[in-house]
Scaffold this motif. Sequence first.
Motif, PDB file in Angstrom:
ATOM      1  N   VAL A  78       0.852  -1.194   0.000  1.00 47.76           N
ATOM      2  CA  VAL A  78       0.000   0.000   0.000  1.00 47.76           C
ATOM      3  C   VAL A  78       0.884   1.238   0.000  1.00 47.76           C
ATOM      4  CG1 VAL A  78      -1.830   1.254   1.203  1.00 47.76           C
ATOM      5  CG2 VAL A  78      -1.754  -1.263   1.313  1.00 47.76           C
ATOM      6  N   ASP A  79       0.649   2.131  -0.933  1.00 52.77           N
ATOM      7  CA  ASP A  79       1.423   3.370  -0.994  1.00 52.77           C
ATOM      8  C   ASP A  79       0.651   4.392  -1.807  1.00 52.77           C
ATOM      9  OD1 ASP A  79       3.748   5.302  -1.548  1.00 52.77           O
ATOM     10  OD2 ASP A  79       4.764   3.756  -0.386  1.00 52.77           O
ATOM     11  N   LEU A  80       1.203   5.607  -1.842  1.00 60.66           N
ATOM     12  CA  LEU A  80       0.606   6.714  -2.593  1.00 60.66           C
ATOM     13  C   LEU A  80       1.391   7.067  -3.850  1.00 60.66           C
ATOM     14  CD1 LEU A  80       0.299   8.952   0.565  1.00 60.66           C
ATOM     15  CD2 LEU A  80      -1.703   8.272  -0.754  1.00 60.66           C
ATOM     16  N   ASP A 107      -3.331   1.397  -4.364  1.00 61.21           N
ATOM     17  CA  ASP A 107      -3.024   2.825  -4.424  1.00 61.21           C
ATOM     18  C   ASP A 107      -3.897   3.562  -3.421  1.00 61.21           C
ATOM     19  OD1 ASP A 107      -2.602   5.482  -5.016  1.00 61.21           O
ATOM     20  OD2 ASP A 107      -2.845   5.261  -7.185  1.00 61.21           O
ATOM     21  N   LEU A 108      -3.300   3.989  -2.335  1.00 63.99           N
ATOM     22  CA  LEU A 108      -4.052   4.661  -1.286  1.00 63.99           C
ATOM     23  C   LEU A 108      -4.628   5.980  -1.770  1.00 63.99           C
ATOM     24  CD1 LEU A 108      -4.914   4.508   1.688  1.00 63.99           C
ATOM     25  CD2 LEU A 108      -2.782   5.689   2.287  1.00 63.99           C
ATOM     26  N   ALA A 109      -3.927   6.658  -2.678  1.00 68.20           N
ATOM     27  CA  ALA A 109      -4.438   7.921  -3.195  1.00 68.20           C
ATOM     28  C   ALA A 109      -5.731   7.720  -3.967  1.00 68.20           C
ATOM     29  CB  ALA A 109      -3.383   8.575  -4.094  1.00 68.20           C
ATOM     30  N   ARG A 110      -5.855   6.600  -4.638  1.00 68.27           N
ATOM     31  CA  ARG A 110      -7.058   6.325  -5.427  1.00 68.27           C
ATOM     32  C   ARG A 110      -8.160   5.694  -4.584  1.00 68.27           C
ATOM     33  NH1 ARG A 110      -9.066   1.973  -8.051  1.00 68.27           N
ATOM     34  NH2 ARG A 110      -7.212   0.724  -7.595  1.00 68.27           N
ATOM     35  N   LEU A 111      -7.774   4.789  -3.686  1.00 68.04           N
ATOM     36  CA  LEU A 111      -8.772   4.029  -2.942  1.00 68.04           C
ATOM     37  C   LEU A 111      -9.260   4.741  -1.689  1.00 68.04           C
ATOM     38  CD1 LEU A 111      -7.118   0.513  -3.230  1.00 68.04           C
ATOM     39  CD2 LEU A 111      -9.305   1.199  -4.238  1.00 68.04           C
ATOM     40  N   GLY A 112      -8.405   5.529  -1.061  1.00 72.10           N
ATOM     41  CA  GLY A 112      -8.810   6.222   0.166  1.00 72.10           C
ATOM     42  C   GLY A 112      -9.315   5.249   1.209  1.00 72.10           C
ATOM     43  N   ASN A 113     -10.480   5.525   1.765  1.00 70.42           N
ATOM     44  CA  ASN A 113     -11.043   4.686   2.828  1.00 70.42           C
ATOM     45  C   ASN A 113     -11.448   3.290   2.359  1.00 70.42           C
ATOM     46  OD1 ASN A 113     -10.757   6.751   4.680  1.00 70.42           O
ATOM     47  ND2 ASN A 113     -12.815   7.580   4.296  1.00 70.42           N
ATOM     48  N   ARG A 114     -11.470   3.073   1.058  1.00 65.59           N
ATOM     49  CA  ARG A 114     -11.842   1.759   0.528  1.00 65.59           C
ATOM     50  C   ARG A 114     -10.666   0.779   0.505  1.00 65.59           C
ATOM     51  NH1 ARG A 114     -12.861   2.202  -4.655  1.00 65.59           N
ATOM     52  NH2 ARG A 114     -12.214   4.390  -4.867  1.00 65.59           N
ATOM     53  N   VAL A 115      -9.491   1.236   0.955  1.00 61.34           N
ATOM     54  CA  VAL A 115      -8.313   0.381   0.867  1.00 61.34           C
ATOM     55  C   VAL A 115      -8.447  -0.856   1.757  1.00 61.34           C
ATOM     56  CG1 VAL A 115      -6.959   1.533   2.690  1.00 61.34           C
ATOM     57  CG2 VAL A 115      -5.782   0.419   0.773  1.00 61.34           C
ATOM     58  N   VAL A 116      -9.124  -0.737   2.896  1.00 57.14           N
ATOM     59  CA  VAL A 116      -9.313  -1.896   3.774  1.00 57.14           C
ATOM     60  C   VAL A 116     -10.177  -2.940   3.083  1.00 57.14           C
ATOM     61  CG1 VAL A 116     -10.332  -2.689   5.941  1.00 57.14           C
ATOM     62  CG2 VAL A 116      -8.938  -0.609   5.902  1.00 57.14           C
ATOM     63  N   ASP A 117     -11.253  -2.506   2.455  1.00 58.63           N
ATOM     64  CA  ASP A 117     -12.106  -3.450   1.724  1.00 58.63           C
ATOM     65  C   ASP A 117     -11.343  -4.093   0.572  1.00 58.63           C
ATOM     66  OD1 ASP A 117     -14.289  -2.979   3.365  1.00 58.63           O
ATOM     67  OD2 ASP A 117     -15.073  -1.357   2.099  1.00 58.63           O
ATOM     68  N   LEU A 172      -0.816   3.395  11.559  1.00 53.30           N
ATOM     69  CA  LEU A 172      -1.068   2.396  12.602  1.00 53.30           C
ATOM     70  C   LEU A 172      -2.557   2.082  12.707  1.00 53.30           C
ATOM     71  CD1 LEU A 172      -0.191   0.576  14.864  1.00 53.30           C
ATOM     72  CD2 LEU A 172      -0.109   2.561  16.387  1.00 53.30           C
ATOM     73  N   HIS A 173      -3.410   3.102  12.668  1.00 54.35           N
ATOM     74  CA  HIS A 173      -4.854   2.859  12.684  1.00 54.35           C
ATOM     75  C   HIS A 173      -5.270   2.031  11.466  1.00 54.35           C
ATOM     76  CE1 HIS A 173      -6.425   5.297  16.075  1.00 54.35           C
ATOM     77  NE2 HIS A 173      -5.298   5.962  15.918  1.00 54.35           N
ATOM     78  N   LEU A 174      -4.672   2.340  10.315  1.00 55.22           N
ATOM     79  CA  LEU A 174      -4.991   1.581   9.108  1.00 55.22           C
ATOM     80  C   LEU A 174      -4.573   0.116   9.263  1.00 55.22           C
ATOM     81  CD1 LEU A 174      -5.994   1.436   6.198  1.00 55.22           C
ATOM     82  CD2 LEU A 174      -3.746   2.252   5.448  1.00 55.22           C
ATOM     83  N   ALA A 175      -3.412  -0.117   9.857  1.00 58.12           N
ATOM     84  CA  ALA A 175      -2.954  -1.490  10.081  1.00 58.12           C
ATOM     85  C   ALA A 175      -3.922  -2.253  10.974  1.00 58.12           C
ATOM     86  CB  ALA A 175      -1.558  -1.481  10.702  1.00 58.12           C
ATOM     87  N   VAL A 176      -4.387  -1.620  12.043  1.00 59.71           N
ATOM     88  CA  VAL A 176      -5.318  -2.264  12.973  1.00 59.71           C
ATOM     89  C   VAL A 176      -6.637  -2.568  12.276  1.00 59.71           C
ATOM     90  CG1 VAL A 176      -6.674  -1.896  15.084  1.00 59.71           C
ATOM     91  CG2 VAL A 176      -4.237  -1.311  15.038  1.00 59.71           C
TER      92      VAL A 176
END
Length: 394
Positions: free
Chosen positions: A209-211, A228-238, A296-300
Amino acid sequence: MKAVTWHGRRDVRVDSVPDPVLREPTDVLVEVTTTGLCGSDLHLYEVLGAFLDEGDVLGHEAMGVVRETGSAVHAVGVGERVVVPFNISCGTCFMCVKGLHSQCETTQVHDYGTGAALFGYTKLYGQVPGGQAELLRVPFGNTLPMVVPHGPPDDRYVLLSDVLPTAWQAVEYAEVPPGGSVAVLGLGPVGDMCARIALHRGAATVIGVDLVPERLERARERGVEVLDLARLGNRVVDAAKDLTDGRGPHAVIDAVGMEAHGSPAATAAQRMTSLLPDVLAARLMSRVGVDRLHALHLAVDMVRRGGTVSLSGVYGGMTDPLPVLTMFDKQLRLRMGQANVRRWTDDLLPLLGDGDPLGVDGFATHHLPLAEAPAAYEMFQRKQDGVVKVLFRP
């Protein structure tokens, strides 16, 4: 000699400084042939000025040739080629014998309550002159420097100083089961190498995961599933769950630390410290939660229930709020710490032969003379020109 020195926030210079000299019978002097620019150096470039003095010599990733040895040194000789670990460990104390070289009891910095001293890394870790220089004094000459063969280019071995053992430990701590899955947050030098090591050690699915587009493409070329975190934003976890049977990866490695994006307020708080007197700024960085905890929050959030979060990214604040309720509810394991460089040397050296399974020979994106260090720091901080790893030739 010439060395990279700190003069303030975003102000590093190449200055003439006194040559180091042997201080103890077990010291060696190393003529540096290659030295790296690390993501941790950007913490000094940006936010940790309260723990630095003007003129401090930076850098903690060095290798070179032994120029001089103290009278009690018998393990290395003049002319031998060595890599210098970034943490300064004696190799013989209680912690070192247990493989916890980053907690070396001989070099712990008691004034700040921190672990083993580090080369080129602030008063918090001993304020020891660093390796972005033409010469480096290395203590514990019989146990600290690693002798490597002459012949192959420096690129083959210099990553043993930090990137390789840091990434190896992060993957070890992640406890990815055979055929399992792991996500790596941040594809800078350590994150990129974490992904390579995880694949080498048998992970079936490695997610990066990166930008930065260039970093994502670099990882994709090595078989990493990239998000791509820049493209997915909050959808990266899904998106990560979609790649791992809907559960999330067995482990997540946070290779970002306090360079994380996502908290303008925390960024401003970090920068504010540079405007305060050193005593107040140090207190703010030590006692107040100013780190950006987005990674860290994203990892959790991303890791599956019962999984492991492995932290290799550096965090600096003391009282940042952790998502403990979520961590407890998901029954997570959390492993972290500075790499115990000498602990992992025997595992890594066999991987640095001509087969080069981790791609160390082509890992660096930029090779520059030491004189170009100020521009390189700026380029690395801004993630320009496809930079992932910079190596200096003093």
